[in-house]
Design an enzyme around this catalytic site. Structure first.
Site, PDB file in Angstrom:
ATOM      1  N   HIS A   1      -0.807  -1.648 -10.091  1.00  0.00           N
ATOM      2  CA  HIS A   1       0.228  -2.328  -9.470  1.00  0.00           C
ATOM      3  C   HIS A   1       1.099  -1.419  -9.876  1.00  0.00           C
ATOM      4  O   HIS A   1       2.387  -1.748 -10.403  1.00  0.00           O
ATOM      5  CB  HIS A   1       0.409  -3.593  -9.898  1.00  0.00           C
TER       6      HIS A   1
ATOM      7  N   ARG B   1       0.630  -6.486  -1.057  1.00  0.00           N
ATOM      8  CA  ARG B   1       0.288  -7.743  -1.887  1.00  0.00           C
ATOM      9  C   ARG B   1      -1.298  -7.966  -1.871  1.00  0.00           C
ATOM     10  O   ARG B   1      -1.833  -7.625  -0.564  1.00  0.00           O
ATOM     11  CB  ARG B   1       0.833  -8.835  -1.532  1.00  0.00           C
TER      12      ARG B   1
END
Lengths: 308, 308
Positions: free
Chosen positions: A271, A223
């Site tokens: 991502h 993250r």
């Protein structure tokens, strides 16, 4: 059974047929076209709808469309409704492949070769052997555990670090705050696959970077909020960290003016390290729909105290 | 037993101790410091010495320090002396890893991500699944066979092409001239691991490229002379080939003015896809020293008619 679907990334036309193929009685309403909020039994969401799901009095489960729940504003969601992460075999497989790719990229010096190519220079150098290349995986849960095992299978010298004690074949495991420094001192390629919690937010910081061997590599498919971005830029400047592959960012999409985009020692990917696919996730979701209706604990149910 | 060692790439100080550790009676003389050419039993060479080894009347074997023999001028070597290639476990392992890396690089769209990063653009796209990504391996010998098996193990849809019929689990094998087109039509990522012979020289040419699906990728860790360079540039221009990873070249080192260096759709690496290491190769070489002294056939002995 009736559910609400909401995502800014996932196409309901891809997901609904896979779910209904395994659960024909399922009815899916895509936000904002909800006929009667009282009839909704569960929510399948990546992002939460603007109404935060509080107007659905009979909600029995909230199922994330991703491995994490950090994209959700937990305070705005109805309290007491069980929440589950989505871990499907495709997600684990894709993350494992991303980690294998990253480790090979650094062990085989492809970044050095790219820099030499830009200068039209032929620089032959044999790489350090895999068995002498130490890959350190932070987080040894579903994803980190699979990555650590696959890296060890490929022949890397793998270390792992986790909050609680773990045992993985051929992986040297370190635990907790006191285990962090001995783990980091032996890590040439650091891969972060921790869950994002109050304890792990900002864990990729200058204190940790100073424990790494000079010239270490950083891979962050976890993250964005794990990383203190200014500390990485400083560590790249001093050479403590030689190169970084970043797939997640504190702000996504990464803003066009962000210094990471043009940094010669940073690879930015959007991502994509891992993702669920409808075909692979549907059996897990259908199982959780049945569990929700029966009032049983969900697969990958989030422990809100632990944070994942 | 006494041998001559010559290489422009390999350090004798690295190789001699590994060999003597396994064969203490071995004496090694490094060219040009040869006391008496008549006393030399075998040659261990990457490049041949300028004298071409013809002045060594008792030579019983010529052992290459690499997987190929194309770096040698066979006409200048003494005729009738058995010649062997060097295939060691490290060489096969490194080549397999290079192929896994290349296939993941293309399947996971890392080149598209790099192009997007250069433009500071966040372009999220899910990749095609491995099972739907067709990797075609040309050459199914020691190296190509290992690569094909590893790619299939990782989950790719693997096809193979070879001169003679081969059978590899979960790899669809095509054979000979008539098998080339059906093989190529089903190949998204083409990897060339053929030996270099009269029949394979220039095989990566416009005729083959026209058989590939539009947007195919080319990986060449074989030999530079397999590729017609102008045909690749043309195929990249039309988009028939979308991107290429080249590790070997008709002229090495690749000259600074060569167009490949700065081509946005070509990754150049300096012949690093695979390499022998002294520690891994020594047992194979020592076995061949013993075979040479006993007059027995060598491991990986070259069939000069076949060319490898």
């Amino acid at each position: 059974m009736k559910i609400i679907f909401n995502s800014n990334l996932d196409d309901p036309a891809e997901w609904i047929p896979e779910l209904k193929a395994r659960m024909p009685e399922l009815e899916v309403e895509v936000w904002p076209d909800i006929a009667d909020p009282r009839a909704i039994d569960a929510a399948l969401i990546w992002t939460q709808p603007p109404d935060g799901l509080k107007g659905y009095p009979n909600l029995k489960a909230i199922l994330s469309l991703g491995a994490g729940i950090n994209q959700l504003d937990l305070a705005s969601l109805p309290q007491g409704v069980p929440l589950a992460r989505l871990i499907d075999p495709a997600l684990t497989e894709a993350m494992k492949d991303f980690c294998l790719y990253a480790a090979l990229r650094y062990q085989r010096q492809f970044d050095d070769h790219a820099a030499a190519q830009a200068q039209r220079k032929w620089i032959y150098r044999q790489p350090r052997a895999k068995a002498q290349t130490r890959v350190g995986v932070m987080g040894l849960g579903e994803l980190g555990g699979a990555a650590a095992r696959a890296l060890a299978d490929l022949g890397f010298a793998v270390r792992g670090w986790a909050r609680t004690s773990k045992s993985i074949d051929r992986v040297r495991c370190f635990t907790g705050a006191e285990g962090l420094e001995p783990f980091a001192r032996e890590t040439d390629i650091l891969i972060c696959l921790l869950p994002l919690t109050a304890a792990t937010r900002g864990i990729l910081n200058k204190t940790l970077f100073r424990m790494l061997p000079t010239g270490a590599r950083l891979v962050n498919p976890g993250r964005g909020a794990h990383l203190i971005e200014a500390d990485l830029l400083a560590a790249l400047e001093t050479g403590r960290i030689a190169h970084a592959m970043l797939d997640v960012f504190s702000q996504e999409p990464l803003p066009p003016e962000h210094p990471f985009w043009s940094h010669p020692k940073i690879v930015v990917t959007p991502h994509v390290a891992s993702f669920c696919t409808a075909v692979s996730a549907a059996p897990v979701l259908v199982e959780n729909f049945h569990r929700a209706m029966a009032g049983r604990p969900l697969l990958n149910q989030v422990d809100l105290d632990r944070g994942y």
